[in-house]
Each structure stands twice: as structure tokens, then as C-alpha cells.
Scaffold this motif. Structure first.
Motif, PDB file in Angstrom:
ATOM      1  N   VAL A 114       0.867  -1.222  -0.067  1.00 52.92           N
ATOM      2  CA  VAL A 114      -0.029  -0.121   0.022  1.00 52.92           C
ATOM      3  C   VAL A 114       0.835   1.192  -0.157  1.00 52.92           C
ATOM      4  CG1 VAL A 114      -1.798   1.209   1.321  1.00 52.92           C
ATOM      5  CG2 VAL A 114      -1.932  -1.187   0.979  1.00 52.92           C
ATOM      6  N   TRP A 115       2.031   1.469   0.766  1.00 55.64           N
ATOM      7  CA  TRP A 115       3.080   2.266   0.787  1.00 55.64           C
ATOM      8  C   TRP A 115       3.499   2.585  -0.625  1.00 55.64           C
ATOM      9  CZ3 TRP A 115       4.706   4.491   5.690  1.00 55.64           C
ATOM     10  CH2 TRP A 115       5.663   5.699   5.358  1.00 55.64           C
ATOM     11  N   GLY A 116       4.019   1.534  -1.545  1.00 57.22           N
ATOM     12  CA  GLY A 116       4.460   1.816  -2.839  1.00 57.22           C
ATOM     13  C   GLY A 116       3.377   2.179  -3.629  1.00 57.22           C
ATOM     14  N   ILE A 117       2.115   1.810  -3.494  1.00 53.51           N
ATOM     15  CA  ILE A 117       1.069   2.459  -4.276  1.00 53.51           C
ATOM     16  C   ILE A 117       0.969   4.004  -4.031  1.00 53.51           C
ATOM     17  CG2 ILE A 117      -1.404   2.443  -4.593  1.00 53.51           C
ATOM     18  CD1 ILE A 117      -1.239  -0.655  -4.226  1.00 53.51           C
ATOM     19  N   GLY A 118       0.971   4.407  -2.792  1.00 56.03           N
ATOM     20  CA  GLY A 118       0.934   5.532  -2.461  1.00 56.03           C
ATOM     21  C   GLY A 118       2.285   6.468  -3.159  1.00 56.03           C
ATOM     22  N   GLN A 119       3.141   5.778  -2.926  1.00 57.02           N
ATOM     23  CA  GLN A 119       4.562   6.326  -3.398  1.00 57.02           C
ATOM     24  C   GLN A 119       4.535   6.594  -5.095  1.00 57.02           C
ATOM     25  OE1 GLN A 119       8.021   3.815  -3.570  1.00 57.02           O
ATOM     26  NE2 GLN A 119       9.434   5.634  -3.968  1.00 57.02           N
ATOM     27  N   ALA A 120       3.823   5.645  -5.727  1.00 57.18           N
ATOM     28  CA  ALA A 120       3.956   5.692  -7.039  1.00 57.18           C
ATOM     29  C   ALA A 120       2.830   6.704  -7.667  1.00 57.18           C
ATOM     30  CB  ALA A 120       3.142   4.263  -7.544  1.00 57.18           C
ATOM     31  N   LEU A 121       1.525   6.744  -6.916  1.00 58.06           N
ATOM     32  CA  LEU A 121       0.382   7.339  -7.498  1.00 58.06           C
ATOM     33  C   LEU A 121      -0.052   8.709  -6.748  1.00 58.06           C
ATOM     34  CD1 LEU A 121      -1.761   4.511  -8.685  1.00 58.06           C
ATOM     35  CD2 LEU A 121       0.067   5.577 -10.014  1.00 58.06           C
ATOM     36  N   HIS A 122       0.125   8.710  -5.433  1.00 59.68           N
ATOM     37  CA  HIS A 122      -0.356   9.540  -4.483  1.00 59.68           C
ATOM     38  C   HIS A 122       0.480  10.566  -3.717  1.00 59.68           C
ATOM     39  CE1 HIS A 122      -4.204   7.438  -5.353  1.00 59.68           C
ATOM     40  NE2 HIS A 122      -3.556   6.347  -4.925  1.00 59.68           N
ATOM     41  N   GLU A 123       1.435  10.213  -3.432  1.00 60.58           N
ATOM     42  CA  GLU A 123       2.114  10.976  -2.083  1.00 60.58           C
ATOM     43  C   GLU A 123       2.925  12.033  -2.687  1.00 60.58           C
ATOM     44  OE1 GLU A 123       3.049   9.164   1.556  1.00 60.58           O
ATOM     45  OE2 GLU A 123       2.364   7.245   1.162  1.00 60.58           O
ATOM     46  N   GLU A 124       2.908  13.386  -2.382  1.00 60.41           N
ATOM     47  CA  GLU A 124       3.680  14.371  -2.829  1.00 60.41           C
ATOM     48  C   GLU A 124       3.485  15.568  -2.003  1.00 60.41           C
ATOM     49  OE1 GLU A 124       4.943  17.093  -6.921  1.00 60.41           O
ATOM     50  OE2 GLU A 124       2.921  15.877  -6.657  1.00 60.41           O
ATOM     51  N   THR A 125       4.471  16.082  -1.086  1.00 53.56           N
ATOM     52  CA  THR A 125       4.614  17.144  -0.508  1.00 53.56           C
ATOM     53  C   THR A 125       4.964  18.468  -1.346  1.00 53.56           C
ATOM     54  OG1 THR A 125       5.054  16.104   1.453  1.00 53.56           O
ATOM     55  CG2 THR A 125       4.811  18.440   1.688  1.00 53.56           C
ATOM     56  N   LEU A 126       3.754  19.390  -1.873  1.00 54.01           N
ATOM     57  CA  LEU A 126       4.266  20.202  -2.704  1.00 54.01           C
ATOM     58  C   LEU A 126       4.839  21.373  -2.156  1.00 54.01           C
ATOM     59  CD1 LEU A 126       0.886  20.128  -4.778  1.00 54.01           C
ATOM     60  CD2 LEU A 126       3.159  19.223  -5.648  1.00 54.01           C
ATOM     61  N   ILE A 127       5.551  22.366  -2.822  1.00 53.90           N
ATOM     62  CA  ILE A 127       6.597  23.226  -2.183  1.00 53.90           C
ATOM     63  C   ILE A 127       5.909  24.661  -2.801  1.00 53.90           C
ATOM     64  CG2 ILE A 127       8.901  24.255  -1.669  1.00 53.90           C
ATOM     65  CD1 ILE A 127       9.729  21.386  -1.777  1.00 53.90           C
ATOM     66  N   ASP A 128       5.783  25.498  -2.095  1.00 48.21           N
ATOM     67  CA  ASP A 128       5.524  26.926  -2.643  1.00 48.21           C
ATOM     68  C   ASP A 128       7.059  27.759  -2.724  1.00 48.21           C
ATOM     69  OD1 ASP A 128       5.368  29.616  -3.116  1.00 48.21           O
ATOM     70  OD2 ASP A 128       3.441  29.672  -2.094  1.00 48.21           O
ATOM     71  N   HIS A 129       7.812  27.436  -3.713  1.00 42.13           N
ATOM     72  CA  HIS A 129       8.878  27.909  -3.965  1.00 42.13           C
ATOM     73  C   HIS A 129       9.223  29.456  -3.661  1.00 42.13           C
ATOM     74  CE1 HIS A 129      10.489  24.238  -5.128  1.00 42.13           C
ATOM     75  NE2 HIS A 129       9.819  24.138  -5.943  1.00 42.13           N
ATOM     76  N   ALA A 130       7.936  30.477  -3.985  1.00 35.74           N
ATOM     77  CA  ALA A 130       8.074  31.810  -3.948  1.00 35.74           C
ATOM     78  C   ALA A 130       8.012  32.128  -2.296  1.00 35.74           C
ATOM     79  CB  ALA A 130       6.956  32.224  -4.311  1.00 35.74           C
ATOM     80  N   LEU A 131       7.433  31.265  -1.536  1.00 30.06           N
ATOM     81  CA  LEU A 131       7.507  31.310   0.178  1.00 30.06           C
ATOM     82  C   LEU A 131       8.364  30.589   0.874  1.00 30.06           C
ATOM     83  CD1 LEU A 131       3.701  31.909   0.770  1.00 30.06           C
ATOM     84  CD2 LEU A 131       5.298  33.555   0.606  1.00 30.06           C
ATOM     85  N   GLY A 132       8.958  29.478  -0.143  1.00 28.58           N
ATOM     86  CA  GLY A 132       9.755  28.404   0.503  1.00 28.58           C
ATOM     87  C   GLY A 132       9.464  27.580   1.572  1.00 28.58           C
ATOM     88  N   ARG A 133       7.993  27.197   1.303  1.00 29.19           N
ATOM     89  CA  ARG A 133       7.286  26.289   2.524  1.00 29.19           C
ATOM     90  C   ARG A 133       6.488  25.332   1.718  1.00 29.19           C
ATOM     91  NH1 ARG A 133       3.777  31.107   4.974  1.00 29.19           N
ATOM     92  NH2 ARG A 133       2.164  31.231   3.788  1.00 29.19           N
ATOM     93  N   PHE A 134       6.333  24.097   2.587  1.00 30.49           N
ATOM     94  CA  PHE A 134       5.418  23.091   2.241  1.00 30.49           C
ATOM     95  C   PHE A 134       3.831  23.649   2.212  1.00 30.49           C
ATOM     96  CE2 PHE A 134       8.795  20.464   4.241  1.00 30.49           C
ATOM     97  CZ  PHE A 134       9.603  19.981   3.002  1.00 30.49           C
ATOM     98  N   MET A 135       3.087  23.535   1.217  1.00 29.44           N
ATOM     99  CA  MET A 135       1.805  23.510   1.066  1.00 29.44           C
ATOM    100  C   MET A 135       0.937  22.697   1.456  1.00 29.44           C
ATOM    101  SD  MET A 135       1.653  25.897  -2.804  1.00 29.44           S
ATOM    102  CE  MET A 135       2.149  24.518  -3.699  1.00 29.44           C
ATOM    103  N   THR A 136       1.190  21.389   0.993  1.00 33.13           N
ATOM    104  CA  THR A 136       0.172  20.142   1.157  1.00 33.13           C
ATOM    105  C   THR A 136       0.453  19.466   2.554  1.00 33.13           C
ATOM    106  OG1 THR A 136       1.750  18.923   0.277  1.00 33.13           O
ATOM    107  CG2 THR A 136      -0.374  19.760  -1.175  1.00 33.13           C
TER     108      THR A 136
END
Length: 706
Positions: free
Chosen positions: A608-630
Motif C-alpha cells: 500500500v505504501w508503494g502504491i502511495g509512492q507511485a500514484l499519490h504521495e507528494e508534499t508540494l512546495i511553494d518556492h516563492a515562500l519557501g514552504r510546504f503547501m500540502t
């Protein structure tokens, strides 16, 4: 068998299951304490700079607020002098809060509000205002990966594989070659239980610390160093842990703040992080990779070049074994690996389930699939053609290796022989169907561990060790080992773990706990059997202590690893870009399986973790502010029930007495390895599109053919 008698390998239900489902199990945030003070952290909102001023007047005016601690307003009591005077120390903990005006990343804890109630502390924390001197920041790895530098230090585990032959020359003349770039986004651990600590201030200044972590003794040792205490001043318990996946390998800032608050007020203090604050510390690092494979026309690998650039923080080098795997899985006479770091204004990354391997095996296994297609070979046949009977790096024999059997068993159960090799060859309704496969490999280690077992005259057995159970079933497996060894009902075995007053145990991580602590329990039980045979019924109770000290010379003669073969089916709706993983078969060789039920659960969770890595899990970064968004589970996507379909786990029989006296290796990491690559390969088989960036979101799946 008699009532409750169990054998090694049986699917014994969890001994702590009832306590967990009824709520009687108490986690770190649920420990009862008199006159409890609640602390809530205030986090920096800038990515880089300095604190010029902190305005806490409104916060202090909230009813119930006792104090607001920050670097410019702190107690000068002697018991806190070492903590503050020692300054920032990133060698022991990822971040030491409240000791400096420096802001190293957005989310860094910069103040602590202490109040009689959690509600008051939380409300007051929201009223704290901070003036900053904002400095330029950088958080974008993909656009700056070419600026990476060599790590300051690399150990045997994290260093690239030792070069072999002349990989660049061999690649240049290889008749068939693959050259591709890969990317993996930031992932966060997100266990169900939030990080939390309850610190009890005892008479004389001693501390009893209930904390969510993966190792009681190792955490206490680090805390003692940070605060300048003798270890004996701290009793640390991590009795129940609701998942950690690596996030509890080092003390997180909740426990540091809770101790600071307890010492300052000389009262009991609890600090619980919010779900949003769970995104303000360690994570699986973002990583860019380039994989080059060269082969002859028969499929023999002639060149392998693996380069990786991983993200780290400005204050500490975080390294993991990313490129090492390319030197260990397949035979290849010409190999070169390179591993660099790019310091960014983000929190220091942290080990996350199968650290390095989850990232490093992905490009290798996708590139192998691409190579198979270029050669006109079956992907499984290519892997068998390059199968390593001895360790490619160092030419050591394996202590045990059943990867070939994993391939055979998994392929037969999945029906791999029926696969049409042509992409876009099968369609059901609006979905293209694809099949993919990949290999998995993880290290098999044993660490120093101790256990004490007491066999009472009434037949009851106490097993004592400071081992952790982060949801893996440690308590159950230790009870099963003791019950089987002594021939007593498992109901009569009482396991006591997760307490620094018990015999020392290593941190639970790296899939080594059963091989380490389990062996210590088995050794103590072996001593008891011999004592019982000699003494008969002449004593009221028998006690034995056993110390596992791995023979490094003996173990060093062998390559020790666990292996798997993953086969998966996907269905892709091109119009929507959606991917459904409809079937996964994972065949794993993990040494002797102690508990078939908990082991299977570990591998299922890994899939299940591998399915998450493949298709779902991503912490997006707001590079203008330099911080994680999600930074919550509404926006950080993980697999849910609707995403998971048919999963099957097969264990290949294996018994490895080099790794442990039990014959066990470990199952915690291997389940997730190879899954993302197998899904990527299946997406290509379904659609003809190569997706080399994780997660493989709909926009990438719908992109033009590559």
C-alpha cells in the motif's frame, strides 16, 4: 496442541490487539498526569532569516496562559543553562528550538506557549506575532540539481558502490543502451498517531518522559546529551506507538519543548503536534537521478552508471543509500555511482521506510524494463540473465538468497507467462490494461540487544527488554518466541517492553528488530530450559539474561539481504489520466517467518505504501515562500480503501542462521520496494508512455508519449 501452545511461523493474533481496539492502550498524548500543563509550539513563517522581535502581549493575556518561551525571553534557571548555552546542535537532534534568532526553514519551532488547558495554549499560540529579517531562500531541487556537492561524510552504507571497470567507456560502445532521468517528490511519514510527549517532573528534578519514538534507550541518550543530564535522570517510555516509519528515529521537537517547559515550570507538561506541524520536520528527501544502462545483444549488462542528487538542509547533511543498490542487485563488470547533496532552506530530511532503496531502486528497475523492451526480451528474462549468485560488490557469498525462487513463485501465481509483450495490446472498456514487474532488495542486519526472561513457579513467564513496537507486532512475536521455546501457552507469557529501566534494546528500524531482540529472547529461553532440566522443581522461579553481540567478522564474510519480486496489473483511463492498481502479487524471501500473520500484514502495508509512492504521495512546495503547501491529509494524498484492490503476499521458505540464531531476517521494508517501479512499468505496458517522475499523477500519465 494444548491450549495456547504455539509454534514458530504460526499466524498468532496480536497480544496487544484488544488493548488497542478497546482504547485501554495509552499513547504518549494520553498519559494521565496531575496539574498537567499544555504546550503548543509557534512555528516560523519564513524560510530563512532572523527573528527581530516577538510580540506575545496578546498571548499572555489569554486566561490560563502561564508563560511564552522563546530565545529572547527564557528562564535563566540553572537546570536549563546547558540547553541554552550549548546553542544549536544538529548532530544529536534535527533542530534545537528556542536557542537562537536564526530561522533555517519555514515551520521551525520558535516559541512555546504554556497554559493550563490545551485550548488556551492553542488560541494563544495563534496570537503570537513575530518580526523577521527575511533573507533570500532556495527550495527548488529540480532546477538546481546540477549544483549539488559531495556529502561531507559518507559511511559504508550510504556511499555509492565501489567503482568497477570503466563504466563510461563501456556505456559509450554498448550496442543497446538506456539513458534516462528520474525524479521523486518529497514524501512525509504521516503515521496515524501524532508526535507527542508527556513529561512528568518528579521529586528531585528527575523526569519520566512518555514519548512517541522508535527507541527508548537511543532517545534517552540523545536527550541527556542535549540537556547536559546524566542518563539516569531520565526514564523514557514509548509503550505504544501508532506508527512511525522512521519519523521516530531521532527525538522530534515536541519532546525537547516538553522538557524545556517541565524544567522551567517544574511541573508536568504535554506537547502534542498538530497534523499540520507533522509537516515541519523530517521527510523523505526530494531526489533527482540519472540512470544509464548498457548491454550486449543477449541482454548481459555491460555498463551501469547511477547518479543521484538528494535534498538536504543548510544545517546538516542528510545521506541515505540511494545509489548503493545499483551495485548489489545485478551482475555488471563496469559500474560507477555518484551521490551528491543540494543544501536547501528546508527541514533536514529523515529516514523513511526503506530509506534510499525506495528512491534508488525505482530508476534501476524502470530502466531495466526499458532495456528489456529495447532488446526485445521479457523483463523477467532480462533479470534472470543478469542474476547475481554472489554479491557483485565484494564477491561475497550470500548468507541466503532466494530471489530466483521469488521470481518463479510470483510469476507463476500472477500468470506472467500470458503477458503480451506489446504495449497498448489489451483494453477493457475505457481502460488500457498493463502488466509490470520489478525486483526488491533490502539489507538484513542484526544489532546488539539484551533480554531477561523470568519463569515463575506457577508457569507464568515475564519477558523483559526495552524493544519498541511501532505497530509491527514486536510484543506478539516476542511472546510467540518465548512460548514456543519454553512450551507454555502464549497466554502465560507477559511481554514488557519500551522502557529504559529494562534491558537495553536497539532502535526499531531497518527491519532488524526480530533478528536482534528476538534472538536475545530466544537465547534467554534456551538458558532457562537448560536450568530447568538441571534443577527440576527445586526453585520457585528461574531467571536468565541473554546478550546478543553480533559477530561482525563472521557476518562480514557474507552479503546479507532480503529479496522480493513484485508483479502488478494496472488499468489506465487515458481520457482522465487515472490509474487503478487492480492486482499485486509480491513474493518475498525474508528468512524464517516467525509470525505469518504479522509478517504478511507488514508486507501488505508496504505494498500500500508503494502504491502511495507511485500514484499519490507528494508534499508540494511553494518556492516563492519557501514552504510546504500540502500540510494536511486533505491535500497530501495517501491511498484509501477505494485505491486498493487485490493484493497477495507469498513467502519463499528461507532460514538464515548467519543473520540470526532464529533464522529470521526482516520484513518491514521489503514490502514497499519494487512496487512503484512495477506500477510505472505496467503503465508503460498499458499505454506506451514512460512515466519517470513520482508520483505518477494524471497530468503525467496523460502527457505525450515519451
Amino acid at each position: 496442541m494444548s491450549r495456547g501452545l504455539v509454534a514458530i511461523g504460526e499466524p498468532v493474533p496480536r497480544v496487544d490487539g484488544r488493548a488497542k481496539v478497546t482504547g485501554s492502550a495509552r499513547y504518549a498524548a494520553e498519559i494521565a498526569a496531575e496539574a498537567l500543563v499544555h504546550g503548543v509550539a509557534v512555528n516560523a513563517t519564513i524560510a530563512r532569516g532572523r527573528i527581530l522581535a516577538l510580540h506575545d502581549e496578546e498571548a499572555r493575556a489569554v486566561h490560563g496562559v502561564l508563560d511564552v518561551l522563546w530565545h529572547g525571553h527564557r528562564s535563566d534557571a540553572p537546570h536549563l543553562a546547558h540547553y541554552f548555552d550549548a546553542g544549536e546542535d544538529f548532530s544529536t537532534v534535527p533542530a534545537k528550538p528556542l536557542v537562537s534568532d536564526q530561522v533555517h526553514y519555514a515551520g521551525q519551532p520558535v516559541a512555546l506557549v504554556l497554559a493550563d488547558t490545551w485550548e488556551a495554549a492553542r488560541h494563544a499560540a495563534g496570537l503570537v506575532r513575530i518580526d523577521y529579517d527575511v533573507q533570500a531562500h532556495a527550495t527548488d531541487l529540480p532546477h538546481h540539481h546540477d549544483e549539488g556537492r559531495a556529502p561531507k561524510e559518507l559511511d559504508e552504507d550510504t556511499a555509492p558502490p565501489k567503482p568497477r571497470g570503466d563504466a563510461d567507456a563501456a556505456f559509450a560502445v554498448a550496442p543497446v543502451k538506456i539513458d534516462a532521468e528520474f525524479h521523486q517528490a518529497v514524501e512525509h511519514h504521516n503515521p496515524m498517531e501524532l508526535h507527542a510527549s508527556t513529561v512528568l517532573f518528579e521529586a528531585g528534578g528527575a523526569l519520566t518522559v512518555h514519548d512517541k519514538n522508535q527507541g527508548a534507550h537511543s532517545t534517552r541518550k540523545r536527550l541527556a546529551k542535549v540537556f547536559g543530564f546524566p542518563e539516569s535522570r531520565i526514564t523514557l517510555l514509548n509503550t505504544f506507538v501508532g506508527g512511525a516509519f522512521g519519523s521516530g528515529l531521532r527525538p522530534q521537537y515536541n519532546v525537547l519543548l516538553a522538557i524545556v517547559g517541565a524544567l522551567h515550570l517544574r511541573r508536568n507538561v504535554r506537547v502534542v503536534l498538530s497534523r499540520q506541524q507533522m509537516f515541519t520536520f523530517g521527510h523523505r528527501p526530494e531526489i533527482w537521478q540519472r540512470m544509464r544502462l548498457g548491454a550486449d545483444r543477449d541482454g548481459k549488462l555491460t555498463a551501469l552508471i547511477h547518479e543521484a542528487v538528494g535534498e538536504t538542509s543548510r544545517v546538516e547533511d542528510f545521506t541515505e543509500m540511494v545509489t548503493r543498490w545499483s551495485g548489489t542487485l545485478y551482475r555488471c563488470d563496469n559500474l560507477r555511482g555518484d551521490y551528491r547533496l543540494l543544501p536547501l532552506d528546508l527541514p533536514t530530511p529523515l529516514d523513511m521506510r526503506a530509506p534510499g532503496a525506495a528512491s534508488g531502486l525505482f530508476p534501476l528497475e524502470v530502466a531495466m524494463d526499458e532495456l528489456a523492451h529495447a532488446l526485445g526480451m521479457d523483463p523477467l528474462a532480462l533479470r534472470l540473465a543478469n542474476y547475481a549468485e554472489r554479491a557483485p560488490s565484494g564477491d561475497k557469498p550470500y548468507s541466503s538468497k532466494k530471489l530466483r525462487e521469488c521470481y518463479a513463485l510470483g510469476a507463476e501465481r500472477f500468470g506472467w507467462s500470458r503477458r503480451n509483450p506489446q504495449p497498448r495490446s489489451t483494453r477493457v472498456g475505457d481502460e488500457w490494461v498493463g502488466w509490470g514487474m520489478a525486483s526488491g532488495q533490502w539489507i538484513a542486519e542484526q544489532h546488539e540487544a539484551q533480554a531477561r526472561v523470568v519463569w515463575h513457579a506457577d508457569g507464568q513467564v515475564d519477558v523483559e527488554t526495552a524493544a519498541s513496537d511501532i505497530g509491527t507486532g514486536t510484543s506478539t512475536v516476542l511472546a510467540q518466541i518465548a512460548a514456543s521455546a519454553l512450551g507454555v501457552p502464549i497466554e502465560d507469557v507477559h511481554v514488557h517492553i519500551a522502557d529504559t529501566r529494562l534491558p537495553q534494546a536497539p532502535t526499531e528500524g531497518g527491519s532488524s528488530h526480530v533478528a536482534s531482540v528476538g534472538s536475545a529472547v530466544d537465547g534467554a529461553c534456551d538458558k532457562l530450559r537448560k536450568k530447568a532440566a538441571k534443577l527440576g522443581s527445586r526453585v520457585e522461579k528461574l531467571e536468565a539474561h541473554f546478550h546478543v553481540q553480533p559477530d561482525e567478522d563472521e557476518q562480514g564474510r557474507y552479503e546479507r539481504a532480503v529479496h522480493s519480486a513484485v508483479f502488478c496489473e494496472v488499468r489506465v483511463d487515458e481520457a482522465m489520466g487515472t490509474v487503478r492498481v487492480t492486482r499485486v502479487v509480491s513474493a518475498a524471501a525474508c528468512g524464517r517467518i516467525i509470525n505469518e500473520l504479522t509478517a504478511r500484514s507488514q508486507v501488505l502495508g508496504g505494498i500500500v505504501w508503494g502504491i502511495g509512492q507511485a500514484l499519490h504521495e507528494e508534499t508540494l512546495i511553494d518556492h516563492a515562500l519557501g514552504r510546504f503547501m500540502t500540510v494536511d491529509l486533505a491535500n497530501y494524498h495517501v491511498p484509501v480503501n477505494a485505491d486498493i484492490h487485490e493484493l497477495e503476499v507469498l513467502f519463499v521458505p528461507e532460514d538464515d542462521r548467519v543473520v540470526s540464531r532464529l533464522g529470521a531476517k526482516g520484513v518491514g521494508e521489503i514490502g514497499g520496494l519494487g512496487v512503484a517501479a512495477a506500477i510505472s512499468n505496467a503503465i508503460w505496458h498499458a499505454t506506451g508512455r514512460r512515466v519517470r517522475s513520482l508520483p505518477m499523477t494524471p497530468d503525467k500519465v496523460m502527457a505525450p508519449h515519451a
